[in-house]
Design an enzyme around this catalytic site. Structure first.
Site, PDB file in Angstrom:
ATOM      1  N   HIS A 101      39.804   5.238  -6.216  1.00 28.49           N
ATOM      2  CA  HIS A 101      41.045   5.135  -6.985  1.00 28.49           C
ATOM      3  C   HIS A 101      42.154   4.894  -5.960  1.00 28.49           C
ATOM      4  CE1 HIS A 101      38.713   8.140  -9.372  1.00 28.49           C
ATOM      5  NE2 HIS A 101      39.309   7.645 -10.428  1.00 28.49           N
ATOM      6  N   ASP A 104      43.222   8.017  -4.181  1.00 28.57           N
ATOM      7  CA  ASP A 104      42.254   8.676  -3.287  1.00 28.57           C
ATOM      8  C   ASP A 104      42.527   8.279  -1.842  1.00 28.57           C
ATOM      9  OD1 ASP A 104      40.940   9.309  -5.651  1.00 28.57           O
ATOM     10  OD2 ASP A 104      39.433   7.721  -5.412  1.00 28.57           O
TER      11      ASP A 104
HETATM   12  C1  XLS Z   1      35.939  11.237 -14.724  1.00 23.40           C
HETATM   13  C2  XLS Z   1      35.462   9.908 -14.388  1.00 23.40           C
HETATM   14  C3  XLS Z   1      36.141   9.262 -13.197  1.00 23.40           C
HETATM   15  C4  XLS Z   1      35.884   7.787 -13.187  1.00 23.40           C
HETATM   16  C5  XLS Z   1      36.826   6.998 -12.359  1.00 23.40           C
HETATM   17  O1  XLS Z   1      35.353  11.937 -15.527  1.00 23.40           O
HETATM   18  O2  XLS Z   1      34.087   9.951 -14.224  1.00 23.40           O
HETATM   19  O3  XLS Z   1      35.726   9.860 -12.015  1.00 23.40           O
HETATM   20  O4  XLS Z   1      34.588   7.507 -12.789  1.00 23.40           O
HETATM   21  O5  XLS Z   1      38.130   7.114 -12.762  1.00 23.40           O
END
Ligand code: XLS
Ligand code: NI
Ligand code: NI
Length: 438
Positions: A101, A104
């Site tokens: 993301h 991140d």
């Molecule tokens: C959350 C999601 C997230 C997505 C990416 O539950 O799994 O981690 O994979 O935004």
């Protein structure tokens, strides 16, 4: 640059008899299964957020893991230390891809222009590492759920100003994904849903989510993004109800809004089970609709009602997953370990052991799924089960030629239908066991 995971060397395959916790027991990258080496069947990815950011904090307690990697937290020096740690980790564990993301990668500034400048700087640094190591980006995404501005959603927010911030983040995250050569771009609708219908214009919110996605497709294609966009369904958490509830709902939404040519699905095991389905169910729904794109490889706990994001160890579930993947002819995306070590597993060794567990589980799943298909009894049984559609009135129904009157006449002539044949579920389950444990 100093080694971060010193004392841990490249993880090797040692075979099922090995008792070395830092070795693969089943994942043997070069072993050919079903016509291809394991590494090609299983493009594994590291989730930046879990592996490099998550430090064990939960609602009831503080961090348990030190993920400063020698830098002061929330500085650009820390952002770079995470890149160093991430690339050293991926190389040592033998993972070819990462997912990220925007937030991140760098600490978010108060001003989005400053955040974007930081993102440019860090991705230059990442690109350098990618060139030196051959490691690639599986997919990128924008975090449109953590910042308080997204409390009512992003595309679905009641505020047009918030919608614009979401659009700005998507624009930037797409640019970064293109810059890093990402295979895909994910929309996980973290807060695209509602807490109560009393304050919600459901129709308008869903139309706006589609508008944001359409803008993303137009812009992405204009800057040279050739990969797939993905919706990652999830039924709830953090919102009470999320619009991308499950695979079937997301496919209906994509088709209704003309987005199905640009989008596929990223199916997460734990999200499927939260929706009351099996992981295999959502994979099957995606596959039979030609929409299976990528996988968030993790595992939930059926005794808990939330997204526990555990590293997968259930070989039965991984086998059924790989069965769907093989039948689908592989993924255009990959297997992203959207998973975290349990809070009390707080050492660097635990990080490696978690990936070894996940990779071994999927390697076993691949071996066993290939064996199930090669065994042939299940596919044969399913084909036989529908044999009545191969000739006569059945063939006319299947080709779409038969009319309601014709079917009724057929029923009248037969007077009462013959029994449709045993489903033989118990037999099939025992076939699975015998293939799994032989
Ligand atoms: C959350 C999601 C997230 C997505 C990416 O539950 O799994 O981690 O994979 O935004
Ligand atoms: Ni996920
Ligand atoms: Ni999740």
């Amino acid at each position: 640059m100093a080694e971060i995971f010193s004392g841990i060397s490249k993880i090797k395959y040692e075979g099922p008899a090995s008792k070395n916790p830092l070795a693969f027991k089943f994942y043997d990258a070069d072993r050919v299964v079903f016509g291809k080496p394991m590494r090609e069947h299983l493009p594994f990815a590291m989730a930046w957020w879990h592996n490099l950011c998550n430090a064990g904090k939960d609602m009831f307690g503080d961090v348990t893991v030190d993920k400063s990697f020698g830098a002061t937290k929330d500085t650009m020096a820390h952002a770079k230390a995470k890149v160093d740690a991430g690339f050293e980790f991926m190389q040592k564990v033998g993972i070819q891809y990462f997912c990220f993301h925007d937030v991140d990668l760098v600490p978010e500034a108060d001003d989005i222009n400053e955040t974007n400048a930081r993102l440019d700087e860090i991705t230059d640094y990442m690109l350098e590492k990618m060139k030196n190591t051959g490691i690639q980006c599986l997919w990128g995404t924008a975090n449109m759920f953590s910042n308080p501005r997204f409390m009512n959603g992003a595309g679905s927010s009641n505020s047009a100003e918030v919608f614009c911030f979401a659009a700005a983040q998507v624009k930037k995250a797409l640019e970064l994904t293109v810059k890093l050569g990402g295979r895909g771009y994910v929309f996980w609708g973290g807060r695209e849903g509602y807490e109560t219908l009393l304050n919600t214009d459901m129709k308008f919110e869903q139309e706006n989510i589609a508008r944001l996605m359409r803008m993303a497709v137009n812009y992405g294609r204009s800057i040279g993004f050739k990969g797939d966009f993905y919706i990652e369904p999830k039924p709830k958490e953090p919102m009470k109800h999320q619009y991308d509830y499950d695979a079937a709902t997301a496919i209906g939404f994509l088709r209704a809004n003309g987005l199905d040519k640009d989008f596929k699905l990223n199916i997460e095991a734990n999200h499927a089970t939260l929706a009351g389905h099996s992981f295999q169910h959502d994979l099957r729904v995606s596959r039979v609709n030609g929409m299976l794109g990528s996988i968030d490889a993790n595992q939930g706990d059926l005794l808990l009602g939330w997204d526990t994001d555990e590293f997968p160890f259930d070989v039965y579930e991984a086998t059924m997953c790989m069965y769907e993947v093989l039948k689908s002819g592989g993924l255009t995306g990959g297997f992203n370990f959207d998973a975290k070590t349990r809070r009390p597993s707080y050492t660097y060794d635990d990080m490696f052991e978690a990936f070894i567990l996940g990779m071994d589980t999927f390697a076993l799943g691949l071996i066993k799924a290939a064996a199930l298909i090669e065994d042939g009894r299940i596919d044969e049984f399913v084909a036989d089960r529908y044999a009545s559609y191969k000739e006569g009135i059945g063939a006319r129904i299947a080709s779409g030629e038969a009319t309601l009157e014709e079917c009724a006449a057929n029923a009248a002539a037969a007077k009462a239908p013959a029994m449709p044949g045993s489903g033989r579920q118990e037999y099939l389950e025992s076939v699975v066991n015998s293939v799994l444990f032989s």
